[in-house]
Motif scaffolding. Structure first.
Motif, PDB file in Angstrom:
ATOM      1  N   THR A   4       8.949  53.185 -78.076  1.00 56.17           N
ATOM      2  CA  THR A   4       7.697  52.790 -77.562  1.00 56.17           C
ATOM      3  C   THR A   4       7.637  51.222 -77.909  1.00 56.17           C
ATOM      4  OG1 THR A   4       7.226  53.375 -79.823  1.00 56.17           O
ATOM      5  CG2 THR A   4       6.502  54.816 -78.109  1.00 56.17           C
ATOM      6  N   GLU A   5       8.868  50.718 -78.661  1.00 60.37           N
ATOM      7  CA  GLU A   5       8.794  49.204 -78.923  1.00 60.37           C
ATOM      8  C   GLU A   5       9.962  48.718 -78.890  1.00 60.37           C
ATOM      9  OE1 GLU A   5       5.102  48.244 -81.915  1.00 60.37           O
ATOM     10  OE2 GLU A   5       6.692  49.581 -82.863  1.00 60.37           O
ATOM     11  N   PHE A   6      10.267  47.479 -78.380  1.00 64.10           N
ATOM     12  CA  PHE A   6      11.459  46.729 -78.422  1.00 64.10           C
ATOM     13  C   PHE A   6      11.170  45.631 -79.641  1.00 64.10           C
ATOM     14  CE2 PHE A   6      12.342  46.987 -73.703  1.00 64.10           C
ATOM     15  CZ  PHE A   6      13.042  48.243 -73.904  1.00 64.10           C
ATOM     16  N   ILE A   7      12.485  45.517 -80.159  1.00 58.33           N
ATOM     17  CA  ILE A   7      12.593  44.521 -81.169  1.00 58.33           C
ATOM     18  C   ILE A   7      13.138  43.293 -80.973  1.00 58.33           C
ATOM     19  CG2 ILE A   7      13.287  44.230 -83.586  1.00 58.33           C
ATOM     20  CD1 ILE A   7      13.780  47.390 -84.059  1.00 58.33           C
ATOM     21  N   CYS A   8      12.293  42.166 -80.888  1.00 61.33           N
ATOM     22  CA  CYS A   8      12.716  40.813 -80.388  1.00 61.33           C
ATOM     23  C   CYS A   8      13.812  40.411 -81.172  1.00 61.33           C
ATOM     24  CB  CYS A   8      11.555  40.109 -80.136  1.00 61.33           C
ATOM     25  SG  CYS A   8      10.126  40.625 -79.292  1.00 61.33           S
ATOM     26  N   PRO A   9      14.661  39.553 -80.832  1.00 61.32           N
ATOM     27  CA  PRO A   9      15.571  38.897 -81.651  1.00 61.32           C
ATOM     28  C   PRO A   9      15.197  38.136 -82.659  1.00 61.32           C
ATOM     29  CG  PRO A   9      16.101  38.335 -79.337  1.00 61.32           C
ATOM     30  CD  PRO A   9      14.736  38.891 -79.457  1.00 61.32           C
ATOM     31  N   ASN A  10      14.036  37.881 -83.024  1.00 65.75           N
ATOM     32  CA  ASN A  10      13.036  37.238 -84.222  1.00 65.75           C
ATOM     33  C   ASN A  10      12.613  38.394 -85.052  1.00 65.75           C
ATOM     34  OD1 ASN A  10      10.979  38.115 -82.927  1.00 65.75           O
ATOM     35  ND2 ASN A  10      10.066  35.887 -82.856  1.00 65.75           N
ATOM     36  N   SER A  41      16.951  53.799 -69.896  1.00 64.59           N
ATOM     37  CA  SER A  41      17.968  54.545 -70.687  1.00 64.59           C
ATOM     38  C   SER A  41      17.332  55.049 -71.908  1.00 64.59           C
ATOM     39  CB  SER A  41      19.321  53.872 -70.774  1.00 64.59           C
ATOM     40  OG  SER A  41      18.845  52.856 -71.960  1.00 64.59           O
ATOM     41  N   VAL A  42      16.450  54.699 -72.548  1.00 65.85           N
ATOM     42  CA  VAL A  42      16.117  55.314 -73.843  1.00 65.85           C
ATOM     43  C   VAL A  42      14.553  55.995 -73.575  1.00 65.85           C
ATOM     44  CG1 VAL A  42      17.127  53.554 -75.320  1.00 65.85           C
ATOM     45  CG2 VAL A  42      14.835  53.120 -74.375  1.00 65.85           C
ATOM     46  N   ASP A  43      14.382  56.480 -72.455  1.00 64.89           N
ATOM     47  CA  ASP A  43      13.215  57.086 -72.095  1.00 64.89           C
ATOM     48  C   ASP A  43      13.416  58.560 -71.897  1.00 64.89           C
ATOM     49  OD1 ASP A  43      10.765  58.168 -71.129  1.00 64.89           O
ATOM     50  OD2 ASP A  43      10.860  57.228 -69.276  1.00 64.89           O
ATOM     51  N   GLY A  68       7.425  58.080 -81.903  1.00 63.73           N
ATOM     52  CA  GLY A  68       7.720  56.795 -81.224  1.00 63.73           C
ATOM     53  C   GLY A  68       8.435  55.951 -82.245  1.00 63.73           C
ATOM     54  N   TYR A  69       9.425  55.208 -81.650  1.00 63.53           N
ATOM     55  CA  TYR A  69      10.276  54.458 -82.753  1.00 63.53           C
ATOM     56  C   TYR A  69      10.567  53.053 -81.813  1.00 63.53           C
ATOM     57  CZ  TYR A  69      14.277  56.469 -80.349  1.00 63.53           C
ATOM     58  OH  TYR A  69      15.118  56.982 -79.282  1.00 63.53           O
ATOM     59  N   ALA A  70      11.365  52.064 -82.582  1.00 59.30           N
ATOM     60  CA  ALA A  70      11.481  50.648 -81.912  1.00 59.30           C
ATOM     61  C   ALA A  70      13.033  50.498 -81.924  1.00 59.30           C
ATOM     62  CB  ALA A  70      10.835  49.670 -82.730  1.00 59.30           C
ATOM     63  N   VAL A  71      13.727  49.892 -80.862  1.00 59.57           N
ATOM     64  CA  VAL A  71      15.055  49.565 -80.984  1.00 59.57           C
ATOM     65  C   VAL A  71      15.011  47.984 -80.293  1.00 59.57           C
ATOM     66  CG1 VAL A  71      15.943  51.919 -80.377  1.00 59.57           C
ATOM     67  CG2 VAL A  71      15.361  50.384 -78.523  1.00 59.57           C
ATOM     68  N   SER A  72      16.211  47.517 -80.921  1.00 59.86           N
ATOM     69  CA  SER A  72      16.513  46.095 -80.207  1.00 59.86           C
ATOM     70  C   SER A  72      17.205  46.394 -78.774  1.00 59.86           C
ATOM     71  CB  SER A  72      17.309  45.392 -81.341  1.00 59.86           C
ATOM     72  OG  SER A  72      18.284  44.740 -80.644  1.00 59.86           O
ATOM     73  N   PRO A  73      16.912  45.819 -77.821  1.00 56.71           N
ATOM     74  CA  PRO A  73      17.317  45.839 -76.688  1.00 56.71           C
ATOM     75  C   PRO A  73      18.842  45.933 -76.724  1.00 56.71           C
ATOM     76  CG  PRO A  73      15.424  44.768 -76.074  1.00 56.71           C
ATOM     77  CD  PRO A  73      15.594  44.951 -77.665  1.00 56.71           C
ATOM     78  N   GLU A  74      19.226  44.619 -77.496  1.00 60.34           N
ATOM     79  CA  GLU A  74      20.522  44.405 -77.577  1.00 60.34           C
ATOM     80  C   GLU A  74      21.378  45.610 -78.071  1.00 60.34           C
ATOM     81  OE1 GLU A  74      20.805  40.582 -79.319  1.00 60.34           O
ATOM     82  OE2 GLU A  74      23.303  40.813 -79.392  1.00 60.34           O
ATOM     83  N   SER A  75      20.879  46.337 -78.957  1.00 60.63           N
ATOM     84  CA  SER A  75      21.542  47.423 -79.585  1.00 60.63           C
ATOM     85  C   SER A  75      21.908  48.714 -78.993  1.00 60.63           C
ATOM     86  CB  SER A  75      20.890  47.765 -81.093  1.00 60.63           C
ATOM     87  OG  SER A  75      19.722  48.502 -80.750  1.00 60.63           O
ATOM     88  N   VAL A  76      21.201  48.638 -77.838  1.00 57.09           N
ATOM     89  CA  VAL A  76      21.371  49.910 -76.982  1.00 57.09           C
ATOM     90  C   VAL A  76      22.122  49.709 -75.678  1.00 57.09           C
ATOM     91  CG1 VAL A  76      19.785  51.520 -77.988  1.00 57.09           C
ATOM     92  CG2 VAL A  76      18.954  49.706 -76.289  1.00 57.09           C
ATOM     93  N   LEU A  77      22.503  48.286 -75.501  1.00 58.67           N
ATOM     94  CA  LEU A  77      23.217  47.795 -74.289  1.00 58.67           C
ATOM     95  C   LEU A  77      24.368  48.683 -73.834  1.00 58.67           C
ATOM     96  CD1 LEU A  77      23.175  43.833 -74.101  1.00 58.67           C
ATOM     97  CD2 LEU A  77      22.003  45.576 -72.617  1.00 58.67           C
ATOM     98  N   TYR A  78      25.209  49.202 -75.012  1.00 56.32           N
ATOM     99  CA  TYR A  78      26.263  49.886 -74.674  1.00 56.32           C
ATOM    100  C   TYR A  78      26.031  51.056 -73.872  1.00 56.32           C
ATOM    101  CZ  TYR A  78      24.312  53.606 -77.853  1.00 56.32           C
ATOM    102  OH  TYR A  78      23.503  54.374 -78.234  1.00 56.32           O
ATOM    103  N   ALA A  79      24.744  51.677 -73.725  1.00 54.83           N
ATOM    104  CA  ALA A  79      24.567  52.809 -72.803  1.00 54.83           C
ATOM    105  C   ALA A  79      24.787  52.333 -71.269  1.00 54.83           C
ATOM    106  CB  ALA A  79      23.164  53.330 -73.206  1.00 54.83           C
TER     107      ALA A  79
END
Ligand code: SF4
Ligand code: SF4
Length: 297
Positions: A4-10, A41-43, A68-79
């Motif tokens: 449900t949420e993205f974690i920004c780099p900050n 990809s995370v839906d 509902g959980y949050a991920v950093s977009p960078e951490s799931v780029l591998y997908a």
């Protein structure tokens, strides 16, 4: 429920919809199409669990579907790397090769990557594509490192007179391919139920980090490996998947958190600590992460 949420780099959390509409910072952390692809990809939909979802720990799959959980977009780029490789192979399949067909039975559904004349004129080869780390490939090949005596001794210093050792790669270890073998064998069973013969199964593993020193220290010096997969009994597969599907279905229906993932499913806690997307919303994972942070300070 999906991410449900993205974690920004900050470290700030932003609703996925809100992020896709407009960035809360001065500039996006990556291109908008990349973020859209990550969001897709995370839906995860709340439908019959797939073969790969049933191979993961039931708790992990439950939390990915229900919380509902949050991920950093960078951490799931591998997908996305994996999806890119799949898309290219799908484009160049055809002729005597089938690709990306979803098959179902009463328990689950699975989409095999490639089937047909993949390696020779034998049209019964089932193949699966993996874009993965040198660590996983090393374990799948049965490679391991061991200290061996060099035959020399230290001539000076505190270790004077003691034998010298060096790390050497051995290739006769146990092949850790359980998850890949179970996945591919279930696809085999689904194909055979449709009347297709499967003679051989292979994983084609593309190494993400093969040009790093770490990879060569693991004995991985090629970009691509073909890893044969042995047959697993249909009886065992059916029982294993039926049991996991039943536990997961009951948990989803009653909104009850399933038991902690097994030690193998949580990679003996490595997954909880560093790789599980839902660790922050899993009581067990949250504790493992808190312990790791405590040790780090
Ligand atoms: S684009 Fe990146 S920095 Fe901007 S809101 Fe989305 S996740 Fe945060
Ligand atoms: S944090 Fe560990 S136990 Fe919890 S869902 Fe993830 S893998 Fe399973």
């Amino acid at each position: 429920m999906p991410v449900t949420e993205f974690i920004c780099p900050n470290g700030q959390k932003v609703g996925v919809e809100k992020c896709l509409k407009s960035c809360v910072r001065e500039q996006r952390c990556m291109f908008l199409p990349t973020l859209r692809a990550v969001a897709k990809s995370v839906d995860r939909k709340l439908e019959q669990p797939t073969v790969t979802e049933l191979i993961a720990g039931n708790r992990e799959t439950y939390l990915k579907k229900m919380t509902g959980y949050a991920v950093s977009p960078e951490s799931v780029l591998y997908a996305l790397q994996g999806q890119g490789v799949h898309a290219v192979h799908d484009q160049y399949a055809g002729g005597a090769i089938l690709s990306e067909e979803r098959l179902r039975d009463d328990t689950t559904s699975g989409q095999f990557d490639l089937y047909g004349q993949l390696l020779s004129s034998d049209d019964g080869v089932l193949g699966d594509l993996k874009v993965t780390s040198s660590y996983k490939i090393m374990r799948a090949l049965g490679y391991y490192r061991k200290s061996v005596a060099t035959g020399e001794v230290y001539k000076t210093g505190a270790k004077k007179g003691q034998p010298k050792y060096r790390q050497q790669i051995f290739t006769d270890g146990v092949r850790f391919v359980f998850e890949w073998a179970v996945q591919l064998n279930y696809y085999r069973m689904l194909l055979e139920a449709q009347g297709f013969e499967v003679h051989d199964m292979y994983i084609q593993a593309i190494c993400r980090d093969y040009n790093l020193r770490l990879a060569s220290e693991r004995g991985i010096d090629r970009h691509i490996y073909l890893i044969p997969i042995k047959k697993i009994s249909d009886r065992w597969l059916k029982r294993y998947f039926a049991h996991k599907a039943k536990v997961l279905r009951t948990s989803l229906k009653n909104h009850v958190l399933p038991p902690v993932c097994s030690s193998r499913e949580r990679w003996h806690d490595r997954k909880c600590r560093d790789y599980c997307e839902v660790a922050a919303v899993c009581p067990y994972g949250a504790r493992i992460m808190a312990d790791a942070m405590e040790k780090a300070v």
